[in-house]
Design a protein around this motif. Structure first.
Motif, PDB file in Angstrom:
ATOM      1  N   VAL A  10       0.846  -1.201   0.000  1.00 12.17           N
ATOM      2  CA  VAL A  10       0.000   0.000   0.000  1.00 12.17           C
ATOM      3  C   VAL A  10       0.877   1.245   0.000  1.00 12.17           C
ATOM      4  O   VAL A  10       1.848   1.346   0.765  1.00 12.17           O
ATOM      5  CB  VAL A  10      -0.923   0.016   1.237  1.00 12.17           C
ATOM      6  CG1 VAL A  10      -1.861   1.223   1.180  1.00 12.17           C
ATOM      7  CG2 VAL A  10      -1.725  -1.275   1.327  1.00 12.17           C
ATOM      8  N   ALA A  13      -1.462   7.064  -0.385  1.00 15.08           N
ATOM      9  CA  ALA A  13      -2.146   7.511  -1.597  1.00 15.08           C
ATOM     10  C   ALA A  13      -3.085   8.688  -1.410  1.00 15.08           C
ATOM     11  O   ALA A  13      -3.721   9.130  -2.362  1.00 15.08           O
ATOM     12  CB  ALA A  13      -2.925   6.339  -2.200  1.00 15.08           C
ATOM     13  N   ARG A  14      -3.196   9.218  -0.186  1.00 17.78           N
ATOM     14  CA  ARG A  14      -4.090  10.364   0.044  1.00 17.78           C
ATOM     15  C   ARG A  14      -3.256  11.630   0.199  1.00 17.78           C
ATOM     16  O   ARG A  14      -2.343  11.692   1.016  1.00 17.78           O
ATOM     17  CB  ARG A  14      -4.959  10.125   1.278  1.00 17.78           C
ATOM     18  CG  ARG A  14      -5.954  11.248   1.534  1.00 17.78           C
ATOM     19  CD  ARG A  14      -6.896  10.906   2.675  1.00 17.78           C
ATOM     20  NE  ARG A  14      -7.980  10.036   2.238  1.00 17.78           N
ATOM     21  CZ  ARG A  14      -8.180   8.801   2.662  1.00 17.78           C
ATOM     22  NH1 ARG A  14      -7.371   8.262   3.542  1.00 17.78           N
ATOM     23  NH2 ARG A  14      -9.206   8.088   2.210  1.00 17.78           N
ATOM     24  N   MET A  28      -7.463  11.359  -3.658  1.00 21.75           N
ATOM     25  CA  MET A  28      -7.337   9.946  -3.329  1.00 21.75           C
ATOM     26  C   MET A  28      -6.948   9.190  -4.586  1.00 21.75           C
ATOM     27  O   MET A  28      -7.749   9.012  -5.500  1.00 21.75           O
ATOM     28  CB  MET A  28      -8.663   9.398  -2.783  1.00 21.75           C
ATOM     29  CG  MET A  28      -8.619   7.918  -2.449  1.00 21.75           C
ATOM     30  SD  MET A  28      -7.412   7.532  -1.171  1.00 21.75           S
ATOM     31  CE  MET A  28      -7.485   5.745  -1.196  1.00 21.75           C
ATOM     32  N   GLU A  30      -6.265   6.487  -7.256  1.00 19.23           N
ATOM     33  CA  GLU A  30      -6.807   5.182  -7.609  1.00 19.23           C
ATOM     34  C   GLU A  30      -5.682   4.284  -8.114  1.00 19.23           C
ATOM     35  O   GLU A  30      -5.591   3.116  -7.770  1.00 19.23           O
ATOM     36  CB  GLU A  30      -7.891   5.334  -8.663  1.00 19.23           C
ATOM     37  CG  GLU A  30      -8.383   4.038  -9.284  1.00 19.23           C
ATOM     38  CD  GLU A  30      -9.166   3.171  -8.307  1.00 19.23           C
ATOM     39  OE1 GLU A  30      -9.415   1.992  -8.643  1.00 19.23           O
ATOM     40  OE2 GLU A  30      -9.531   3.653  -7.227  1.00 19.23           O
ATOM     41  N   ARG A  31      -4.830   4.865  -8.952  1.00 17.62           N
ATOM     42  CA  ARG A  31      -3.689   4.094  -9.449  1.00 17.62           C
ATOM     43  C   ARG A  31      -2.660   5.027 -10.057  1.00 17.62           C
ATOM     44  O   ARG A  31      -2.992   6.104 -10.567  1.00 17.62           O
ATOM     45  CB  ARG A  31      -4.134   3.061 -10.485  1.00 17.62           C
ATOM     46  CG  ARG A  31      -4.738   3.660 -11.739  1.00 17.62           C
ATOM     47  CD  ARG A  31      -5.345   2.590 -12.618  1.00 17.62           C
ATOM     48  NE  ARG A  31      -4.372   1.586 -12.986  1.00 17.62           N
ATOM     49  CZ  ARG A  31      -4.642   0.569 -13.798  1.00 17.62           C
ATOM     50  NH1 ARG A  31      -5.860   0.423 -14.288  1.00 17.62           N
ATOM     51  NH2 ARG A  31      -3.715  -0.300 -14.116  1.00 17.62           N
ATOM     52  N   PRO A  92      -4.054   5.503   3.060  1.00 16.47           N
ATOM     53  CA  PRO A  92      -5.485   5.496   2.735  1.00 16.47           C
ATOM     54  C   PRO A  92      -6.245   4.467   3.567  1.00 16.47           C
ATOM     55  O   PRO A  92      -6.720   3.454   3.054  1.00 16.47           O
ATOM     56  CB  PRO A  92      -5.485   5.130   1.252  1.00 16.47           C
ATOM     57  CG  PRO A  92      -4.282   4.240   1.116  1.00 16.47           C
ATOM     58  CD  PRO A  92      -3.250   4.780   2.067  1.00 16.47           C
ATOM     59  N   VAL A 120      -3.878   0.921  -3.088  1.00 13.34           N
ATOM     60  CA  VAL A 120      -4.413   1.973  -2.225  1.00 13.34           C
ATOM     61  C   VAL A 120      -5.285   1.370  -1.127  1.00 13.34           C
ATOM     62  O   VAL A 120      -5.961   2.091  -0.392  1.00 13.34           O
ATOM     63  CB  VAL A 120      -5.200   3.027  -3.033  1.00 13.34           C
ATOM     64  CG1 VAL A 120      -4.308   3.643  -4.096  1.00 13.34           C
ATOM     65  CG2 VAL A 120      -6.455   2.439  -3.665  1.00 13.34           C
ATOM     66  N   ALA A 153      -9.264   1.839  -4.952  1.00 12.18           N
ATOM     67  CA  ALA A 153     -10.246   2.361  -4.002  1.00 12.18           C
ATOM     68  C   ALA A 153     -11.646   1.845  -4.308  1.00 12.18           C
ATOM     69  O   ALA A 153     -12.513   1.793  -3.427  1.00 12.18           O
ATOM     70  CB  ALA A 153     -10.245   3.889  -4.029  1.00 12.18           C
TER      71      ALA A 153
END
Length: 285
Positions: A10, A13-14, A28, A30-31, A92, A120, A153
């Motif tokens: 992970v 990611a935020r 946020m 996603e990828r 995240p 994420v 997400a």
């Protein structure tokens, strides 16, 4: 038997920033598409248009270069995204963990075998396996194999369609190597079972066996497994107790049967099991 794990890691990611007009923006991811571009969800009072910029705390910016449904395609105009995430990113944590992330979450919200950054959300069934458990399984002759699926997400999104066949899964990157295919073949030859650790391991293996035969695979998948699905690879599953109406719960029901799953959940509620990411797990055979 053969246990198949998802070794994704992970990423923080935020991100938090501001529009050029001063409004607060939560990003946020996603990828990651590459080290400069990503797909992300934005939480903002008024949606950003193409060309709009999100200013981060060091003055660097993320520019909106396209819109893709619920996602925005962003490009970093300064440092690479890996550097920005490491410096300013927050872990995240799932939406049902009602607290801010801490420095400890960068390791606590990971499996002990996490290796390939890009997810994420954690493949949470793997959180039940520490080094001592893995060593004990190896001593008993249980083999291991690892796939990679970068959890998105969208894994938290419930199914809102009246007809589940109308639900469209989010795309996730995954890789199943030739070594994994060979390990599965060896397990089958000696009469062993293939047990997936987590729904992401299931989706990886079943994507790679979409035509009925397990083959190496590297790419995106939108596989949606729900009751009626014919499994090609797995014989069992270790999984946490999932949210109602989730695609994850539907996958479990496809393997175990709806009534068996409902009975297991009634037992879990009655005995006050812990649910979701840091909760209890079940073994489905």
């Amino acid at each position: 038997d053969l246990l198949v794990f998802n070794n994704t890691r992970v990423i923080p990611a935020r991100l938090y920033g501001r529009k050029e007009t001063g409004g607060r923006v939560e990003v946020m991811l996603e990828r990651l598409l590459d080290d400069r571009e990503c797909l992300a969800q934005l939480r903002v009072s008024k949606s950003l248009k193409q060309g709009g910029r999100i200013l981060l705390e060091d003055g660097s910016a993320l520019e909106v270069i396209a819109r893709d449904g619920a996602f925005f395609r962003l490009r970093s105009s300064g440092q690479g995204l890996a550097v920005l995430l490491e410096r300013f990113g927050h872990m995240p944590l799932p939406p049902y963990i009602a607290r801010d992330d801490t420095a400890e979450d960068r390791e606590r919200y990971q499996t002990v075998y996490a290796r390939h950054p890009g997810a994420v959300a954690a493949p949470t069934a793997g959180l039940h396996f520490d080094d001592a458990v893995l060593a004990a399984l190896e001593a008993r002759g249980v083999e291991r194999a690892e796939v990679t699926l970068h959890v998105g997400a969208g894994t938290f999104q419930p199914v809102r369609c009246e007809n589940i066949e109308d639900h469209r899964m989010h795309a996730e990157f995954l890789e199943v190597s030739a070594a994994v295919c060979d390990a599965v073949a060896r397990a089958r030859k000696r009469g062993g079972r293939v047990i997936a650790v987590g729904t992401t391991a299931v989706r990886s293996l079943e994507t790679a066996a979409a035509d009925g035969e397990l083959k190496p695979f590297r790419g995106d998948s939108r596989i949606f497994i729900y009751p009626g699905y014919d499994f090609h690879v797995i014989d069992g599953l270790v999984t946490n107790f999932h949210l109602p109406e989730s695609t994850l719960l539907m996958l479990v029901a496809a393997l175990a049967g709806r009534e068996s799953v409902l009975a297991a959940y009634r037992h879990a509620v009655r005995e006050r099991y812990r649910f979701f990411s840091y909760g209890d797990a079940m073994l489905v055979l």
